[in-house]
Write an enzyme that holds these catalytic residues in place. Structure first.
Site, PDB file in Angstrom:
ATOM      1  N   ARG A  79      22.706  57.671  -3.713  1.00  0.00           N
ATOM      2  CA  ARG A  79      21.673  58.206  -2.981  1.00  0.00           C
ATOM      3  C   ARG A  79      22.092  59.407  -2.252  1.00  0.00           C
ATOM      4  O   ARG A  79      21.648  60.352  -2.051  1.00  0.00           O
ATOM      5  CB  ARG A  79      21.199  57.355  -1.818  1.00  0.00           C
ATOM      6  CG  ARG A  79      20.347  56.142  -2.196  1.00  0.00           C
ATOM      7  CD  ARG A  79      20.002  55.049  -1.244  1.00  0.00           C
ATOM      8  NE  ARG A  79      19.038  54.150  -1.761  1.00  0.00           N
ATOM      9  CZ  ARG A  79      18.545  53.222  -0.880  1.00  0.00           C
ATOM     10  NH1 ARG A  79      18.978  53.094   0.191  1.00  0.00           N
ATOM     11  NH2 ARG A  79      17.768  52.236  -1.452  1.00  0.00           N
ATOM     12  N   GLU A  88      22.176  45.995   9.712  1.00  0.00           N
ATOM     13  CA  GLU A  88      22.642  47.418   9.957  1.00  0.00           C
ATOM     14  C   GLU A  88      23.199  47.940  11.294  1.00  0.00           C
ATOM     15  O   GLU A  88      23.797  48.854  11.504  1.00  0.00           O
ATOM     16  CB  GLU A  88      21.176  48.388   9.743  1.00  0.00           C
ATOM     17  CG  GLU A  88      21.217  49.867   9.579  1.00  0.00           C
ATOM     18  CD  GLU A  88      20.202  50.568   9.159  1.00  0.00           C
ATOM     19  OE1 GLU A  88      20.144  51.775   9.358  1.00  0.00           O
ATOM     20  OE2 GLU A  88      19.229  49.906   9.063  1.00  0.00           O
ATOM     21  N   GLY A 108      12.099  45.889  -0.724  1.00  0.00           N
ATOM     22  CA  GLY A 108      12.135  44.580  -1.200  1.00  0.00           C
ATOM     23  C   GLY A 108      13.060  44.490  -2.542  1.00  0.00           C
ATOM     24  O   GLY A 108      12.764  43.784  -3.391  1.00  0.00           O
TER      25      GLY A 108
END
Length: 536
Positions: free
Chosen positions: A359, A500, A95
């Site tokens: 990441r 994606e 979110g």
């Protein structure tokens, strides 16, 4: 003459794709199912149903496309979802929405720019990002918080600062989940706009007009589906291809928008791109819902779509080994553990990375520390009872499920995890000194004004492990959301894609909280542009 040559090239590429050997920019990839001839799907004699626009996929991108199509004048729009419930990965997403020059940035005095936003994306993506696409996301994403709010989404009143971002720019839903976006947008689409949503309908193939005319060469006419599809269904006669449901043909008078997501739950296909990720999902966990598989990307490649970055697959560094999937720990780690705490190697008691790096950087560092998967050395974050940690919305659930553990002293933490206590305490002191000095000389973690030293008991500890999270690769689109055909280097008429399933915006590694703006921005673009297509 040119058209004839291009037709031959497209047919060759289709056959090569299904045989499993296309190379683009040195990247080879395979398609499942074994060698077989790729032939155009025949146009049915009769369509079972007709729509102005067909959207495949019911997550952020699909909802944005369908809403935009309806608001742009399309009368009959349908969203097709193969799973029994709608929303896909978007529902269990964190979110988080990163936008530039937002109202919250203005309120909190955060200075940002489109250039800084793009530079952060490029840094995380190792410079492989398609710059034309990320510029669109940066520029057209600025109104997304308000666009969502007008359609029922509720945001927290404070910004989050995620790893890899130069400044705080991330909105968070009040439920700390993508469901806080999916549910209100779905309700708005169905109840306010009268949109149609069909679950249990799996895309089998995209039907293309093979007639080569200059006006609309090879336009997409509709889709073949399995209506009444049951995910993971296996018949008594051992039907592993899962032909559950009834074959139907849906016509799209304007066009089709593909928004089916990535393939993180497809061990074969992801393993074809990266052999290290070929393990079954019960051995190498994923944060994704089980339907995140590769069959739609395979279908688009058969059509001749250009593959982009298929081998770049991201593992999310914030997950917990003590729960399945995304869980509740991921949201805690993103909001609290990494920002307000530090990550410790149990064998040394010391930090080993910048907790707010991108990441990919963090995941690679963690995998190195974890070592042998059969005897893993899971590192942990430690944070204290400062305001930012206590405000983490999933903290209580983490404590209830023993995903996060609470300790009254640093000695108790060291004893519980068999960590050398003196190096551990010294590390805490060094980090606290860095916070007070507003400079982390050890690993370069950005220290902002809301961070405080780790010193106020009780302390909160969460073990961490990276999990397969996001597939950067997909098909190529242009800035209008149109899927590009390799043989002609032009858009396939009537075929759009967002989210994606598209490759390019995120390069080698996606920057956290940039998936939702990518999905929503290009979903809206696809929805408004597909309505302009001429009927055939």
């Amino acid at each position: 003459m040119t058209r004839e040559i291009n037709t031959e090239r497209r047919d060759f590429l289709k056959k090569s794709a299904v045989a499993g050997v296309i190379a683009t920019g040195g990247l080879a990839f395979g398609l499942g199912g074994g060698p077989k001839e790729a032939e155009a799907r025949p146009v049915p004699e009769k369509w079972d149903e007709e729509f102005d626009v067909i959207v495949v996929g019911s997550g952020f991108a699909g909802l944005a496309a369908a809403i935009s199509a309806k608001e742009s004048g399309a009368e009959k729009v349908v969203i097709l979802e193969k799973m029994p419930v709608s929303g896909g990965n978007s529902t269990i997403n964190g979110g988080l929405l990163a936008v530039v020059n937002s109202q919250l940035q203005l309120k909190e005095g955060v200075k940002d720019s489109v250039e800084l936003y793009m530079n952060d994306l490029l840094k995380a993506g190792r410079g492989l990002n398609h710059v034309d696409l990320i510029k669109i996301v940066a520029m057209k994403g600025q109104d997304l918080p308000e666009w969502c709010s007008e359609r029922g989404v509720e945001w927290n009143p404070k910004l989050e600062h995620l790893g890899g971002h130069s400044v705080a720019r991330t909105y968070l839903t009040t439920v700390s989940s993508g469901s806080g976006i999916v549910r209100p947008l779905t309700k708005y689409y169905q109840e306010q706009l009268g949109g149609i949503l069909k679950t249990g309908v799996k895309l089998v193939g995209v039907i293309r007009d093979e007639a080569e005319t200059e006006e609309a060469p090879g336009k997409i006419l509709g889709v073949e589906v399995q209506d009444g599809y049951k995910f993971n269904y296996k018949s008594t006669d051992g039907d592993l291809n899962n032909t559950s449901g009834t074959k139907k043909y849906y016509r799209a008078k304007k066009g089709v928008v593909i928004a089916t997501g990535g393939f993180s739950q497809d061990p074969f296909f992801r393993g074809a791109q990266d052999p290290n990720l070929a393990k079954p999902t019960n051995q190498l966990d994923s944060t994704n819902q089980p339907g995140a598989t590769a069959e739609t990307i395979e279908e688009l490649l058969k059509l001749g779509a250009v593959p982009v970055h298929l081998s770049w697959i991201q593992s999310g560094p914030w997950a917990s080994p003590n729960e399945k999937g995304f869980g509740v720990g991921s949201s805690y780690q993103i909001a609290a553990g990494f920002r307000f705490g530090i990550m410790i190697d149990k064998t040394t008691g010391k930090r080993f990375m910048n907790e707010l790096a991108d990441r990919r950087t963090r995941a690679l560092a963690m995998f190195k520390v974890i070592g042998d998967p059969s005897k893993p050395n899971y590192p942990f974050t430690v944070a204290d009872s400062q305001e930012g940690v206590l405000a983490a919305q999933t903290l209580d659930k983490c404590l209830e499920r023993d995903v996060v553990l609470k300790f009254e002293t640093l000695d108790a933490i060291a004893e519980h995890f068999n960590v050398p206590v003196e190096p551990f305490k010294q590390q805490i002191k060094e980090y606290n000194d860095a916070v007070n000095a507003k400079t982390d000389e050890q690993f370069g973690k950005p220290i902002d004004k809301v961070m405080k030293p780790i010193e106020k008991a009780p302390f909160y500890v969460m073990e961490g492990v990276p999990k397969v999270h996001h597939t950067m690769g997909g098909v190529m689109i242009n800035t209008e959301g149109k899927v590009i055909e390799g043989s002609t280097q032009k858009p396939i008429p009537g075929l759009y894609a967002a989210g994606e399933v598209v490759g390019g915006p995120h390069g080698a590694s996606r920057l956290g909280s940039c998936a939702i703006p990518d999905c929503l921005v290009f979903g809206r673009i696809c929805g408004s542009n597909v309505v302009k297509e001429k009927e055939k």
